[in-house]
Design a protein around this motif. Structure first.
Motif, PDB file in Angstrom:
ATOM      1  N   SER A 145      18.606  28.005  17.582  1.00 60.35           N
ATOM      2  CA  SER A 145      17.269  27.903  18.180  1.00 60.35           C
ATOM      3  C   SER A 145      17.315  27.414  19.614  1.00 60.35           C
ATOM      4  O   SER A 145      16.279  27.382  20.291  1.00 60.35           O
ATOM      5  N   LYS A 146      18.526  26.996  20.038  1.00 60.30           N
ATOM      6  CA  LYS A 146      18.691  26.383  21.366  1.00 60.30           C
ATOM      7  C   LYS A 146      17.744  25.187  21.529  1.00 60.30           C
ATOM      8  O   LYS A 146      17.137  24.984  22.594  1.00 60.30           O
ATOM      9  N   ALA A 147      17.635  24.420  20.457  1.00 60.14           N
ATOM     10  CA  ALA A 147      16.784  23.230  20.465  1.00 60.14           C
ATOM     11  C   ALA A 147      17.426  22.138  21.311  1.00 60.14           C
ATOM     12  O   ALA A 147      18.617  22.183  21.629  1.00 60.14           O
ATOM     13  N   SER A 148      16.623  21.141  21.656  1.00 59.43           N
ATOM     14  CA  SER A 148      17.143  20.014  22.429  1.00 59.43           C
ATOM     15  C   SER A 148      18.181  19.260  21.612  1.00 59.43           C
ATOM     16  O   SER A 148      18.216  19.341  20.390  1.00 59.43           O
ATOM     17  N   ARG A 149      19.036  18.520  22.324  1.00 60.54           N
ATOM     18  CA  ARG A 149      20.064  17.733  21.634  1.00 60.54           C
ATOM     19  C   ARG A 149      19.419  16.718  20.681  1.00 60.54           C
ATOM     20  O   ARG A 149      19.943  16.448  19.600  1.00 60.54           O
ATOM     21  N   GLU A 150      18.258  16.188  21.086  1.00 60.04           N
ATOM     22  CA  GLU A 150      17.560  15.218  20.243  1.00 60.04           C
ATOM     23  C   GLU A 150      17.152  15.851  18.913  1.00 60.04           C
ATOM     24  O   GLU A 150      17.336  15.251  17.843  1.00 60.04           O
ATOM     25  N   LYS A 151      16.627  17.058  18.969  1.00 56.99           N
ATOM     26  CA  LYS A 151      16.220  17.737  17.739  1.00 56.99           C
ATOM     27  C   LYS A 151      17.429  18.132  16.898  1.00 56.99           C
ATOM     28  O   LYS A 151      17.404  18.058  15.663  1.00 56.99           O
ATOM     29  N   GLU A 152      18.488  18.566  17.561  1.00 60.11           N
ATOM     30  CA  GLU A 152      19.714  18.916  16.838  1.00 60.11           C
ATOM     31  C   GLU A 152      20.273  17.709  16.094  1.00 60.11           C
ATOM     32  O   GLU A 152      20.657  17.797  14.927  1.00 60.11           O
ATOM     33  N   GLU A 153      20.296  16.564  16.769  1.00 63.52           N
ATOM     34  CA  GLU A 153      20.805  15.348  16.132  1.00 63.52           C
ATOM     35  C   GLU A 153      19.900  14.916  14.977  1.00 63.52           C
ATOM     36  O   GLU A 153      20.381  14.416  13.953  1.00 63.52           O
ATOM     37  N   ALA A 154      18.596  15.112  15.139  1.00 66.16           N
ATOM     38  CA  ALA A 154      17.653  14.755  14.078  1.00 66.16           C
ATOM     39  C   ALA A 154      17.890  15.606  12.839  1.00 66.16           C
ATOM     40  O   ALA A 154      17.893  15.105  11.707  1.00 66.16           O
ATOM     41  N   LEU A 155      18.111  16.904  13.031  1.00 58.50           N
ATOM     42  CA  LEU A 155      18.349  17.791  11.895  1.00 58.50           C
ATOM     43  C   LEU A 155      19.719  17.527  11.272  1.00 58.50           C
ATOM     44  O   LEU A 155      19.881  17.624  10.054  1.00 58.50           O
ATOM     45  N   ALA A 156      20.696  17.186  12.098  1.00 60.74           N
ATOM     46  CA  ALA A 156      22.007  16.823  11.557  1.00 60.74           C
ATOM     47  C   ALA A 156      21.895  15.563  10.706  1.00 60.74           C
ATOM     48  O   ALA A 156      22.513  15.453   9.638  1.00 60.74           O
ATOM     49  N   SER A 157      21.105  14.600  11.172  1.00 57.52           N
ATOM     50  CA  SER A 157      20.882  13.368  10.412  1.00 57.52           C
ATOM     51  C   SER A 157      20.175  13.670   9.094  1.00 57.52           C
ATOM     52  O   SER A 157      20.549  13.157   8.032  1.00 57.52           O
ATOM     53  N   TYR A 158      19.145  14.507   9.165  1.00 56.08           N
ATOM     54  CA  TYR A 158      18.436  14.914   7.944  1.00 56.08           C
ATOM     55  C   TYR A 158      19.415  15.532   6.950  1.00 56.08           C
ATOM     56  O   TYR A 158      19.429  15.178   5.764  1.00 56.08           O
ATOM     57  N   GLY A 159      20.247  16.457   7.433  1.00 55.45           N
ATOM     58  CA  GLY A 159      21.185  17.139   6.548  1.00 55.45           C
ATOM     59  C   GLY A 159      22.215  16.206   5.949  1.00 55.45           C
ATOM     60  O   GLY A 159      22.560  16.330   4.760  1.00 55.45           O
ATOM     61  N   TYR A 160      22.707  15.261   6.756  1.00 54.06           N
ATOM     62  CA  TYR A 160      23.688  14.301   6.239  1.00 54.06           C
ATOM     63  C   TYR A 160      23.093  13.478   5.101  1.00 54.06           C
ATOM     64  O   TYR A 160      23.684  13.367   4.020  1.00 54.06           O
ATOM     65  N   HIS A 161      21.938  12.894   5.339  1.00 53.26           N
ATOM     66  CA  HIS A 161      21.340  12.030   4.315  1.00 53.26           C
ATOM     67  C   HIS A 161      20.907  12.835   3.088  1.00 53.26           C
ATOM     68  O   HIS A 161      21.039  12.369   1.956  1.00 53.26           O
ATOM     69  N   LEU A 162      20.412  14.054   3.305  1.00 55.22           N
ATOM     70  CA  LEU A 162      20.064  14.909   2.172  1.00 55.22           C
ATOM     71  C   LEU A 162      21.313  15.218   1.351  1.00 55.22           C
ATOM     72  O   LEU A 162      21.288  15.181   0.117  1.00 55.22           O
ATOM     73  N   GLY A 163      22.407  15.536   2.029  1.00 59.24           N
ATOM     74  CA  GLY A 163      23.647  15.851   1.330  1.00 59.24           C
ATOM     75  C   GLY A 163      24.170  14.684   0.513  1.00 59.24           C
ATOM     76  O   GLY A 163      24.638  14.869  -0.632  1.00 59.24           O
ATOM     77  N   MET A 164      24.092  13.489   1.069  1.00 58.44           N
ATOM     78  CA  MET A 164      24.553  12.302   0.336  1.00 58.44           C
ATOM     79  C   MET A 164      23.675  12.068  -0.893  1.00 58.44           C
ATOM     80  O   MET A 164      24.177  11.795  -1.997  1.00 58.44           O
ATOM     81  N   ALA A 165      22.357  12.195  -0.711  1.00 57.49           N
ATOM     82  CA  ALA A 165      21.434  12.018  -1.836  1.00 57.49           C
ATOM     83  C   ALA A 165      21.669  13.071  -2.902  1.00 57.49           C
ATOM     84  O   ALA A 165      21.671  12.779  -4.107  1.00 57.49           O
TER      85      ALA A 165
END
Length: 326
Positions: free
Chosen positions: A188-208
Motif C-alpha cells: 500500500s506504500k503506507a507510512s512507516r508509522e502505519k506499517e509498524e502499527a500493522l506489524a505490531s497488530y500481527g505480532y500480538h495477534l499471532g502470539m494470542a
C-alpha cells in the motif's frame, strides 16, 4: 463466539471466494502428484486467516486494487508448506480432520511438495515488485525454520521456561501473521508509522492465536480439533498451560506431572487427570489471560487508523482468536 464468527464470515465471504480461486489458479505445478499432495492440505478447510489479514491490512491503508487478493495467497502457501513439513517432523497422524499427507504419500514427496509451495510463495512475492515484501517472506521462512529446529532440540524437556516457549511461538506462528499484516502495508506504500502499527497488530495477534491453539490441546475434543487431543504432549512439546502449572506445582505434583510427560506411552486416563491438574494449578487460566493481553495490545495497535470495515474486521479477528473452539 458464534456471533463473532458469523460477523467475520459475512464480511469476508466475497474475499474468501476470490482467495480460493487464486489459490487454485496459482498452484500450477508441472506434476500431477504435487498438485494432489498440495491440494490435500490446501483445500481441506483452512480458515485462510493469513490471506485475510494481508487483504485487510492493505485495505485499511487505502489499497483496494484487487491485486491484494493475489498477493495474499503468498502467506497461505507459506503456511501450508510449514504444515506439511511439521507433520512429517512430528509424525502427526491427523491434520484438519483428515489423515496427514505423509500417511498417504511417501514423506520425501510431501517434504518436496512443501518446498514447491515455498517457491511459489516467493515467485508471487516477486510479482509485487516490492523488494521489502520479498525480504519479509525470506525472514519468515528463516525464523520459522529456526523455531522448528529450536522446538525439536527442546523436545521432551520438562524444564522448558516460559521465555523459551515465547521465543518458539514467536518464530513458529507470530512472524508469519506479522509478516502478512506488514506486507499489506508495504504494498500500500503506507507510512512507516502505519506499517509498524500493522506489524505490531500481527505480532500480538499471532502470539494470542498460538496460545489459544495450545489451550485447545487441553480443552477441545478430537472432533473439534480435527486431530487427537494431547498431540503436543505426545510429541514432547511443552506449552504454556503445562509450563506455568509445573512452575506453580509442589514437589509431589511436579514429580507426578514430569513422569507423565516423560512416559513414552500415552495414557488417556492420565492425560485426563493431567488436564484437571492444569486447571487446579492455574495453567489454563494463566494462558487465557496472557492471550487476552496480547489481543488487547493487538487492537490498541490499530488506534491510529480511521474507522472502516477493514478496521472493524481486524478487531473481530483479534477477538475471535481467543474465543474460537477450533
Amino acid at each position: 463466539m458464534t456471533d463473532i464468527k458469523t460477523k467475520i464470515i459475512e464480511q469476508v465471504a466475497p474475499d474468501l471466494a476470490q482467495v480460493e480461486k487464486a489459490l487454485e489458479e496459482n498452484l500450477a505445478p508441472n506434476l500431477d502428484l504435487v498438485r494432489k499432495i498440495a491440494s490435500h492440505l490446501l483445500f481441506s478447510g483452512g480458515k485462510r486467516l493469513r490471506p485475510l489479514l494481508m487483504i485487510h491490512s492493505a485495505r485499511i491503508c487505502g489499497y483496494d486494487t484487487g491485486f491484494e487478493i493475489l498477493f495474499s495467497i503468498i502467506f497461505e502457501y507459506l503456511h501450508a508448506a510449514t504444515l506439511l513439513h511439521d507433520d512429517v517432523v512430528d509424525a502427526a497422524d491427523m491434520r484438519r480432520g483428515k489423515p496427514a499427507a505423509h500417511t498417504r504419500w511417501p514423506a520425501p514427496q510431501v517434504v518436496l511438495t512443501g518446498d514447491f509451495l515455498l517457491a511459489r510463495a516467493l515467485s508471487i512475492a516477486a510479482k509485487t515488485r516490492e523488494p521489502r515484501v520479498i525480504s519479509v517472506v525470506a525472514n519468515i521462512t528463516q525464523a520459522m525454520s529456526q523455531g522448528e529446529i529450536d522446538q525439536l532440540e527442546k523436545k521432551g524437556r520438562a524444564d522448558l521456561s516460559e521465555g523459551q516457549y515465547l521465543e518458539i511461538i514467536e518464530r513458529k506462528t507470530a512472524v508469519l501473521i506479522q509478516g502478512a499484516c506488514q506486507s499489506g502495508a508495504i504494498i500500500s506504500k503506507a507510512s512507516r508509522e502505519k506499517e509498524e502499527a500493522l506489524a505490531s497488530y500481527g505480532y500480538h495477534l499471532g502470539m494470542a492465536f498460538q496460545m489459544a491453539d495450545d489451550l485447545l490441546d487441553y480443552t477441545a475434543t478430537a472432533q473439534e480439533l480435527g486431530k487427537n487431543p494431547g498431540a503436543d504432549m505426545r510429541e514432547g512439546k511443552l506449552t504454556l498451560p503445562l509450563i506455568h502449572s509445573l512452575a506453580k506445582a509442589g514437589d509431589t505434583d511436579r514429580k507426578w506431572m514430569q513422569e507423565i510427560i516423560a512416559n513414552p506411552v500415552f495414557d488417556q486416563n492420565l492425560f485426563e487427570d493431567l488436564k484437571e491438574k492444569l486447571f487446579t494449578l492455574g495453567g489454563i487460566a494463566y494462558t487465557q489471560e496472557c492471550a487476552k493481553d496480547h489481543v488487547t495490545k493487538a487492537k490498541a495497535s490499530l488506534g491510529l487508523f480511521e474507522d472502516s470495515n477493514s478496521k472493524d474486521l481486524l478487531h473481530l479477528i483479534a477477538d475471535y482468536s481467543i474465543e474460537r473452539k477450533v
